[in-house]
Design an enzyme around this catalytic site. Structure first.
Site, mmCIF file in Angstrom:
data_model
loop_
_atom_site.group_PDB
_atom_site.id
_atom_site.type_symbol
_atom_site.label_atom_id
_atom_site.label_comp_id
_atom_site.label_asym_id
_atom_site.label_seq_id
_atom_site.Cartn_x
_atom_site.Cartn_y
_atom_site.Cartn_z
ATOM 1 N N GLU A 40 0.879 -1.179 0.000
ATOM 2 C CA GLU A 40 0.000 0.000 0.000
ATOM 3 C C GLU A 40 0.910 1.221 0.000
ATOM 4 O O GLU A 40 1.597 1.502 0.982
ATOM 5 C CB GLU A 40 -0.878 -0.029 1.259
ATOM 6 C CG GLU A 40 -1.732 1.213 1.437
ATOM 7 C CD GLU A 40 -2.386 1.261 2.821
ATOM 8 O OE1 GLU A 40 -2.709 0.186 3.388
ATOM 9 O OE2 GLU A 40 -2.559 2.374 3.346
ATOM 10 N N ARG A 44 1.272 10.274 0.828
ATOM 11 C CA ARG A 44 1.798 11.212 1.830
ATOM 12 C C ARG A 44 3.011 11.945 1.298
ATOM 13 O O ARG A 44 3.589 12.779 1.992
ATOM 14 C CB ARG A 44 2.193 10.457 3.095
ATOM 15 C CG ARG A 44 1.012 9.835 3.764
ATOM 16 C CD ARG A 44 1.390 9.250 5.104
ATOM 17 N NE ARG A 44 0.285 8.472 5.595
ATOM 18 C CZ ARG A 44 0.277 7.858 6.756
ATOM 19 N NH1 ARG A 44 1.318 7.915 7.539
ATOM 20 N NH2 ARG A 44 -0.773 7.170 7.129
ATOM 21 N N THR A 67 -3.762 6.216 2.275
ATOM 22 C CA THR A 67 -3.936 7.614 2.680
ATOM 23 C C THR A 67 -4.658 8.401 1.585
ATOM 24 O O THR A 67 -4.338 9.558 1.311
ATOM 25 C CB THR A 67 -2.579 8.282 3.042
ATOM 26 O OG1 THR A 67 -1.764 7.342 3.748
ATOM 27 C CG2 THR A 67 -2.798 9.475 3.959
ATOM 28 N N LYS A 127 -10.970 -0.839 7.170
ATOM 29 C CA LYS A 127 -9.710 -0.624 7.873
ATOM 30 C C LYS A 127 -10.066 -0.144 9.282
ATOM 31 O O LYS A 127 -10.994 0.655 9.444
ATOM 32 C CB LYS A 127 -8.921 0.438 7.109
ATOM 33 C CG LYS A 127 -7.700 0.987 7.796
ATOM 34 C CD LYS A 127 -6.893 1.836 6.814
ATOM 35 C CE LYS A 127 -5.844 2.658 7.537
ATOM 36 N NZ LYS A 127 -4.656 2.926 6.713
HETATM 37 C C1 3PG Z 1 -1.538 3.875 7.673
HETATM 38 O O1 3PG Z 1 -1.531 4.813 6.896
HETATM 39 O O2 3PG Z 1 -2.208 2.865 7.484
HETATM 40 C C2 3PG Z 1 -0.763 3.973 8.928
HETATM 41 O O3 3PG Z 1 -0.213 5.227 9.112
HETATM 42 C C3 3PG Z 1 0.299 2.963 9.113
HETATM 43 O O4 3PG Z 1 0.512 2.976 10.467
HETATM 44 P P1 3PG Z 1 1.899 2.600 11.091
HETATM 45 O O5 3PG Z 1 2.923 3.504 10.424
HETATM 46 O O6 3PG Z 1 1.753 2.897 12.557
HETATM 47 O O7 3PG Z 1 2.167 1.163 10.813
#
Ligand code: 3PG
Length: 216
Positions: A40, A44, A67, A127
């Site tokens: 995924e 960002r 995201t 999710k």
């Molecule tokens: C996401 O976008 O799913 C999360 O920010 C991932 O979370 P993590 O970096 O705490 O694993």
């Protein structure tokens, strides 16, 4: 086509923040080497769409976009080759656009109210984000009780040690997280470390029993 079963087969989804699109191909190689050919790629960084395009061109990895918080990002992701869309929250507009484009969408929810809104929109795979700070395994277990028809992909604050606890819940389809693909390792070009982290997580979680079937 990516379906809930695709995520359920892998049980883990590496969540990637790519600063340089050039890292996409070696990252894809590392994921394949580690035994987890799925990613995924999060919206960002400005490199997200280009990185998705390179991973899609690589061919060995099922690539999705994470995201995703606007309809425009859905369009950009799908045009780049994303085969599934992950959103931190539940947006009816994003769900609608994903349906129009025929791409699997995984929206986020952490409350009973959000889950009910998603169910009303015909979504039954969600999710659970941010999992760790939303009560973790015990909260997800409690939320799963009234929503037997919903499968979850908890993400946020999960690591190799806690992933099996989430995966042991019958309502959990897969677990997502960035712990397998540290941004620093990517910046340093240490794809060997990433392959090792991925392989170790695959090994740890492969001992977790797979639920016989998932709804939705
Ligand atoms: C996401 O976008 O799913 C999360 O920010 C991932 O979370 P993590 O970096 O705490 O694993």
């Amino acid at each position: 086509m990516v379906t809930p079963e695709t995520l359920g087969r892998h049980r883990l989804v590496p969540v990637v923040v790519l600063d340089e699109a050039e890292s996409a191909a070696p990252l894809a190689d590392a994921l394949v080497e580690g035994g987890l050919p799925i990613a995924e790629v999060t919206f960002r960084t400005p490199a997200a769409a280009a990185a998705i395009a390179r991973m899609a061109a690589h061919g060995g990895v099922t690539v999705g976009a994470g995201t995703v918080i606007t309809v425009e990002q859905v369009d950009a992701a799908v045009e780049a080759g994303a085969r599934f869309i992950v959103s931190p929250g539940f947006s009816p507009a994003i769900v609608r656009r994903c349906r129009e484009l025929g791409v699997f969408v995984l929206p986020g929810a952490t409350t009973a109210t959000e889950i009910m809104a998603a169910l009303e929109a015909g979504i039954s795979v969600l999710k659970f984000f941010p999992a760790g700070s939303s009560g973790g395994v015990s909260a997800l277990s409690a939320l799963s009780a009234p929503f037997g028809q919903v499968s979850f992909v908890p993400t946020g604050g999960i690591d190799a040690a806690s992933a099996p606890d989430y995966l042991a819940l019958p309502s959990v389809l897969a677990v997502g997280g960035s712990w397998m693909v540290p941004r620093a390792a990517m910046a340093a070009g240490d794809f060997g470390l990433i392959a090792d982290l991925v392989a170790a997580s695959v090994q740890t979680t492969s001992a977790t029993p797979t639920p016989p079937e998932w709804p939705g």
